[in-house]
Structures are given as structure tokens and as C-alpha cells.
Design an enzyme around this catalytic site. Structure first.
Site, PDB file in Angstrom:
ATOM      1  N   LYS A   1      36.725   6.157  27.686  1.00  0.00           N
ATOM      2  CA  LYS A   1      35.681   6.987  27.067  1.00  0.00           C
ATOM      3  C   LYS A   1      35.667   8.374  27.709  1.00  0.00           C
ATOM      4  O   LYS A   1      35.511   9.387  27.029  1.00  0.00           O
ATOM      5  CB  LYS A   1      34.319   6.290  27.193  1.00  0.00           C
ATOM      6  CG  LYS A   1      34.197   5.122  26.222  1.00  0.00           C
ATOM      7  CD  LYS A   1      33.054   4.192  26.514  1.00  0.00           C
ATOM      8  CE  LYS A   1      33.165   2.952  25.610  1.00  0.00           C
ATOM      9  NZ  LYS A   1      32.226   1.896  25.922  1.00  0.00           N
TER      10      LYS A   1
ATOM     11  N   GLN B   1      27.398   0.718  29.759  1.00  0.00           N
ATOM     12  CA  GLN B   1      28.515  -0.192  29.490  1.00  0.00           C
ATOM     13  C   GLN B   1      28.074  -1.642  29.675  1.00  0.00           C
ATOM     14  O   GLN B   1      27.517  -2.009  30.698  1.00  0.00           O
ATOM     15  CB  GLN B   1      29.686   0.136  30.438  1.00  0.00           C
ATOM     16  CG  GLN B   1      30.931  -0.653  30.150  1.00  0.00           C
ATOM     17  CD  GLN B   1      31.525  -0.372  28.769  1.00  0.00           C
ATOM     18  OE1 GLN B   1      31.685   0.778  28.371  1.00  0.00           O
ATOM     19  NE2 GLN B   1      31.834  -1.423  28.020  1.00  0.00           N
TER      20      GLN B   1
ATOM     21  N   ASP C   1      25.149   4.455  20.944  1.00  0.00           N
ATOM     22  CA  ASP C   1      25.688   3.137  20.576  1.00  0.00           C
ATOM     23  C   ASP C   1      24.941   2.571  19.365  1.00  0.00           C
ATOM     24  O   ASP C   1      25.383   1.595  18.767  1.00  0.00           O
ATOM     25  CB  ASP C   1      25.490   2.155  21.751  1.00  0.00           C
ATOM     26  CG  ASP C   1      26.772   1.949  22.539  1.00  0.00           C
ATOM     27  OD1 ASP C   1      27.852   2.186  21.980  1.00  0.00           O
ATOM     28  OD2 ASP C   1      26.675   1.531  23.715  1.00  0.00           O
TER      29      ASP C   1
END
Ligand code: NAP
Length: 285
Positions: free
Chosen positions: A52, A96, A119
Site C-alpha cells: 500500500k 490493517q 475501506d
């Protein structure tokens, strides 16, 4: 023999578009920024976070990484989210998963400002997705829609079968297919006659997390087969849910693993970070 859907090439195109948008925002004095929070030392999570970070650099997004020790408390983690919610140079926050045992992941997600929830896991954004009025789409399902579009197959009216009903993949995937006017069936571990249901699918999306799960006999000839699964086979080799060698001769289009859905997920995260920056700076597209 199926046409392989090239997730690497399609994601490169998305990233190129994102880089163009980032450059245009920079001309207006806006630098999109993403904070990635990782807790503990899970090796797979470490790889995802590094990927990322690299993707941010490649498209010109500013990024910050917060690598917290495995014994971080819930209070410490929530305090960090609070700080990032208030930080103006950060437009997107990603925590994460999985978090170490003892940390309440749902509470952490709910702490993220919905405007920075790149997200799209916060209940506010999940609700917006249900209503079809969203700023952010969950990255993996949004990437899958792009992959299906790339085939030229119109989702409208098609029988779509999603195997898996997780909050992060299966459920939002089904919702996005529904928004595209697909006729959607969601299957899970209690589904009876799974093979038969899959055989009727014009578009089959597997998000189970088990190697060799989708056999060739479950694939309708000519179907679009999208493999979200990321597993290790008996030899430790990365593989999806779909038994590729059996499915490829029957399907019309199929994603490989690796090189299918995975690269799209990161590209969509970059897209969401730019959307978050625009939202927070009130820039109209
Ligand atoms: P998850 O939370 O474990 O969900 C798995 C789903 O599969 C559940 O809904 C489960 O049903 C269903 N399932 C399990 N066994 C089944 C069976 N025998 N028959 C039918 N359904 C069954 O996993 P997830 O987070 O959604 O992820 C799924 C896979 O996608 C994993 O391999 C993950 O690594 C991968 N993934 C890839 C990406 C990417 O970017 N490529 C992103 C996210 C996830 P129940 O609900 O009934 O238990």
C-alpha cells in the site's frame, strides 16, 4: 478456453487515472494523504502494508505508517485514530486487519471518521452502500466490478452468485452486483446444493478462503469467474478458491491468482483516498 482477466493491467490503468487526479489536486494545493495503521507483526499484513505504501508513492499520495507493537491497548489504538481523524494532512485512515487478539476491531472501525474511512467498513458507509449513495466503495468488491466490466459482459439481468457473506467481501459484493441490476444469490457454509446453484451462475464470485473449493464442474460454460480467495496450497504456493486448471476450459472469462483481484484492491484504495481528499476539501469532480 477462457479469456484471462488481467488484473495487473486493469489496475495499472486505474492507478494511472488516480495519478492524474492527484496531480490535478496538487495544482490546487491539495495533497491527498493516507495513514496506514498496523498492530503486531503478522507477516502477511506487513506485506500488504508495504504494498500500500509503494502504491501511494507511485501515484503521488502522501502516506504515513503507524507500526504499533502487538501489546498496544484498545485505548492507545483509539487515541491514535482520534489523532488521525483530526490531522488535516491525512484524508484516509486504514487499519490493517487482522488486529491481535484482545483488540476490538469493530470498535476501532467505528472510531474512524466516516469521511476518512477509505475501506468503507464504518456502519455509516455500509448504510450508504445499501442505499446506493456512496462516496467510498469497499475496495475489493469495487475492484471486482471493474474486472467484470472489463470483459464487456453486462451485469444487468445476469444470474450472479457470490460465495461468501463476510462484511468486507461477500455482503458488499452482492450489494454492488445488485446495484448493477444483477440477480444475486449469496451462498455460505450452510447453503444446500451449492454446486447446482453455481452451475446456474453467469457471473460467479468466490470469496471463501479455501484452496480447490470451486471445481470445474461448478462453472457454467461461458461464465465470468472471479476468484477473490487468497490461499496457500499444499506446496505453500499462493492460490485462489477456484481450481483454475478445471475452470479455465469451461469459463468465458476468469481471473488468475495472483494477478487478478489482488492488484485491483490496492488500486481502489488509492481511488478512495483521492475521493476522501476531494470530499474533505469540497472539490467537485
Ligand atoms: P471470511 O470472513 O472467512 O468469509 C468466508 C466466507 O466463506 C464465509 O461467509 C463462509 O460462510 C464462507 N464459506 C466457508 N466455507 C464454506 C463452504 N464450505 N461453502 C460455502 N461457503 C463457505 O473471509 P473473507 O474475509 O471474506 O475473505 C475470503 C477470501 O478472500 C480469503 O481467502 C481472503 O484472503 C480473500 N481476500 C482477498 C482480497 C484481495 O484483495 N484479493 C481481499 C479480501 C479478502 P459462513 O458465513 O457461513 O461462515
Amino acid at each position: 478456453m477462457a479469456v484471462r482477466i488481467d488484473g495487473k493491467a486493469i489496475s495499472a490503468k486505474v492507478r494511472e487515472e488516480v495519478a492524474g487526479e492527484v496531480a490535478a489536486l496538487k495544482d490546487q494545493g491539495i495533497q491527498p494523504g493516507l495513514a496506514v495503521v498496523i498492530v503486531g507483526d503478522d507477516a502477511a499484513s506487513r506485506i500488504y502494508v508495504n504494498n500500500k505504501k509503494k502504491a501511494c508513492e507511485a501515484v503521488g499520495i502522501y502516506s504515513e505508517e503507524y507500526a504499533l507493537p502487538g501489546d498496544t491497548t484498545q485505548e492507545e489504538l483509539l487515541a491514535l485514530i482520534d489523532e488521525l481523524n483530526r490531522k488535516p494532512e491525512i484524508n484516509g485512515i486504514l487499519v490493517q486487519s487482522p488486529l491481535p487478539k484482545g483488540l476490538d476491531e469493530a470498535a476501532v472501525v467505528e472510531k474512524i471518521d466516516p469521511k476518512k474511512d477509505v475501506d468503507a467498513f464504518h456502519a455509516y458507509n455500509v448504510g450508504k452502500i445499501m442505499q446506493g449513495q456512496y462516496t467510498f466503495l469497499p475496495c475489493t468488491p469495487a475492484g471486482v466490478i471493474e474486472l467484470i466490466r472489463s470483459t464487456g459482459v453486462d451485469i444487468c439481468g445476469k444470474q450472479c452468485v457470490v460465495i461468501g457473506r463476510s462484511d468486507i467481501v461477500g455482503k458488499p459484493m452482492a450489494m454492488l452486483l445488485l446495484h448493477e441490476n444483477g440477480t444475486v444469490t449469496i451462498c455460505h457454509s450452510r447453503t444446500e446444493n451449492l454446486g447446482e446453484i453455481c452451475q446456474g451462475a453467469d457471473i460467479l464470485v468466490s470469496a471463501v478462503g479455501k484452496a480447490h473449493f470451486v471445481r470445474g464442474s461448478m462453472v457454467k460454460p461461458g461464465a465470468v469467474v472471479i476468484d477473490v480467495g487468497m490461499n496457500r496450497d499444499e506446496n505453500g504456493k499462493l492460490c485462489g478458491d477456484v481450481e483454475f486448471s478445471e475452470a479455465e476450459p469451461r469459463a468465458g472469462f476468469i481471473t488468475p491468482v495472483p494477478g487478478g483481484v489482488g492488484p485491483m484492491t490496492i488500486a481502489m484504495l488509492m481511488k478512495n483516498t483521492v475521493a476522501a481528499a476531494k470530499l474533505q476539501h469540497e472539490v467537485r469532480s
